[in-house]
Structures are given as structure tokens and as C-alpha cells.
Design an enzyme around this catalytic site. Structure first.
Site, PDB file in Angstrom:
ATOM      1  N   CYS A 125       0.838  -1.195   0.000  1.00  0.00           N
ATOM      2  CA  CYS A 125       0.000   0.000   0.000  1.00  0.00           C
ATOM      3  C   CYS A 125       0.878   1.252   0.000  1.00  0.00           C
ATOM      4  CB  CYS A 125      -0.931  -0.025   1.221  1.00  0.00           C
ATOM      5  SG  CYS A 125      -0.068  -0.027   2.800  1.00  0.00           S
ATOM      6  N   MET A 126       0.249   2.402   0.053  1.00  0.00           N
ATOM      7  CA  MET A 126       0.980   3.667   0.146  1.00  0.00           C
ATOM      8  C   MET A 126       1.820   3.649   1.429  1.00  0.00           C
ATOM      9  SD  MET A 126      -0.223   5.963  -2.284  1.00  0.00           S
ATOM     10  CE  MET A 126      -0.012   7.564  -1.499  1.00  0.00           C
ATOM     11  N   ASP A 142       9.225   1.927 -11.529  1.00  0.00           N
ATOM     12  CA  ASP A 142       8.591   2.322 -10.275  1.00  0.00           C
ATOM     13  C   ASP A 142       7.145   2.749 -10.558  1.00  0.00           C
ATOM     14  OD1 ASP A 142       8.458   2.741  -7.563  1.00  0.00           O
ATOM     15  OD2 ASP A 142       9.231   4.792  -7.647  1.00  0.00           O
ATOM     16  N   GLU A 143       6.268   2.592  -9.586  1.00  0.00           N
ATOM     17  CA  GLU A 143       4.880   3.053  -9.686  1.00  0.00           C
ATOM     18  C   GLU A 143       4.192   2.534 -10.951  1.00  0.00           C
ATOM     19  OE1 GLU A 143       3.613   4.624  -7.185  1.00  0.00           O
ATOM     20  OE2 GLU A 143       5.180   5.803  -6.215  1.00  0.00           O
ATOM     21  N   HIS A 186       1.606   0.889 -11.440  1.00  0.00           N
ATOM     22  CA  HIS A 186       0.138   1.040 -11.494  1.00  0.00           C
ATOM     23  C   HIS A 186      -0.289   2.364 -12.114  1.00  0.00           C
ATOM     24  CE1 HIS A 186       1.516   3.003  -7.841  1.00  0.00           C
ATOM     25  NE2 HIS A 186       0.485   3.806  -8.014  1.00  0.00           N
ATOM     26  N   THR A 200       9.453   2.161  -2.955  1.00  0.00           N
ATOM     27  CA  THR A 200      10.530   2.820  -3.701  1.00  0.00           C
ATOM     28  C   THR A 200      11.865   2.664  -2.976  1.00  0.00           C
ATOM     29  OG1 THR A 200       8.960   4.372  -4.668  1.00  0.00           O
ATOM     30  CG2 THR A 200      11.262   5.007  -4.745  1.00  0.00           C
TER      31      THR A 200
END
Ligand code: ZN
Length: 194
Positions: free
Chosen positions: A16-17, A88-89, A91, A22
Site C-alpha cells: 500500500c501507500m 517504479d509506480e 500502477h 521505492t
């Protein structure tokens, strides 16, 4: 330990956040550098939280990254010297759900180590399809946890808040933000979007 010369592989770092995805990606990439292998990192254009063109962790570590609009942009950036591809990221890429799996499989089949980080669930606690597909075919999946802001348990969900209330279920899936918009919550403290 991964013997990098022994063939391609896909690694997924999800959670999750605020779960440190990272940071974990950058940690692995530092090892790649120490091993004197060539890496190329990519970041989606939509990730505007930080300076475009680098991966930056909350604790300030950074790695140069190329900005892409689609996962399909990646092969054109690669030359024969590259050993490791990092994204990275994932989504945040606006590709059809199959695209990330197809491209990452192709790269791993060519012998590259592909390391992908991204959210496993959206703010409705539903899977991001591209991440779910990649996890299914990856050699290694690591799910990281944050700490629930309400109760201190391990958090697995990203609660999006608007004026302190859960964002409605029909809100856009992607809204890039930090602590002003999101909280890490555990299963019990997560409030479903309605
Ligand atoms: Zn909790």
C-alpha cells in the site's frame, strides 16, 4: 542470492501507500550498481510527486529514471549492455492490463532482470489488474506493509480521504498524492469507499 547472469527474472515489490516500495527498489538498484551491472530505471509521467526523471525515496535516496508514457516505450530505450530494468509506480501507467505482463515477460525471456514496484490495490481495496497479472508470472513477489495510522497494526490498504471522509467509490482510480490525501490503514480500520 540471485545469480544475475543465470537468466532473466521478474521481481515485484508491492504494497500500500507508505510501505517503502521505492526505498526497497532503490536498495536493490544500489546492489546492482555495486555489482557493476548496467541498469535503466523508468518512472511513469503521471508520478508528479517528485522531480521528473528520478526515483526518490521518502528518505532522500535517488536513482536517475527515464520518464515513460507506456510500458511499450521501454524496449526502445534498451541496448545490449543493460542487465537490469526497473519500473517504479507501475500502477500509474495507463496501459491495457495485459501490456505490463507481456512486455516484462519479453524482457525476462531475453535474460534481463526486471524489477517492478507499485501499489497492489487501489483506494477501493481492489487489485490493480496490471500488478495482479505481473505477480502471477513473477519469480519473486515481496509484499511490504505500512503501519496503520489508526491502530498501529500492519497496514495493507491505501485510504483516500476527502475532508477526512473516505473518497466515494466513483472517484477516479488514479489521483496522485501523499499524506494530504492518503492514509495507510489495516483491514479493520480501512473504511470502504461507497
Ligand atoms: Zn488499524
Amino acid at each position: 542470492m540471485t545469480r544475475l547472469s543465470s537468466g532473466g527474472r521478474i521481481e515485484v515489490i508491492c504494497g500500500c501507500m507508505f510501505s517503502g516500495k521505492t526505498e526497497e527498489l532503490i536498495r536493490r538498484l544500489n546492489h546492482v550498481r555495486l555489482a557493476r551491472q548496467r541498469l535503466i530505471a523508468f518512472t511513469p509521467r503521471r508520478d508528479t510527486r517528485y522531480r521528473l526523471g528520478s526515483l526518490v525515496s521518502h528518505n532522500g535516496l535517488s536513482v536517475e529514471a527515464r520518464v515513460i508514457d507506456s510500458i511499450r516505450d521501454i524496449p526502445a530505450h534498451l541496448d545490449v549492455d543493460v542487465h537490469v530494468v526497473a519500473i517504479d509506480e507501475l500502477h500509474l501507467l495507463d496501459d491495457p492490463p495485459d501490456a505490463a505482463r507481456e512486455v516484462c515477460q519479453e524482457l525476462a525471456d531475453r535474460g534481463l532482470r526486471v524489477i517492478v514496484a507499485g501499489l497492489d490495490q487501489d483506494f477501493r481495496a481492489q487489485p490493480f489488474p496490471a500488478m495482479a497479472q505481473l505477480m502471477a508470472v513473477a519469480e519473486q513477489v515481496d509484499k511490504l506493509y505500512a503501519i496503520c495510522v489508526r491502530c498501529g497494526a500492519y497496514a495493507t490498504r491505501s485510504q483516500r480521504l476527502i475532508n477526512g471522509k473516505p473518497a466515494p467509490a466513483n472517484a477516479p482510480t488514479i489521483v496522485v498524492g501523499g499524506q494530504e490525501l492518503y492514509e495507510a490503514r489495516c483491514r479493520a480500520c480501512y473504511e470502504p469507499a461507497r
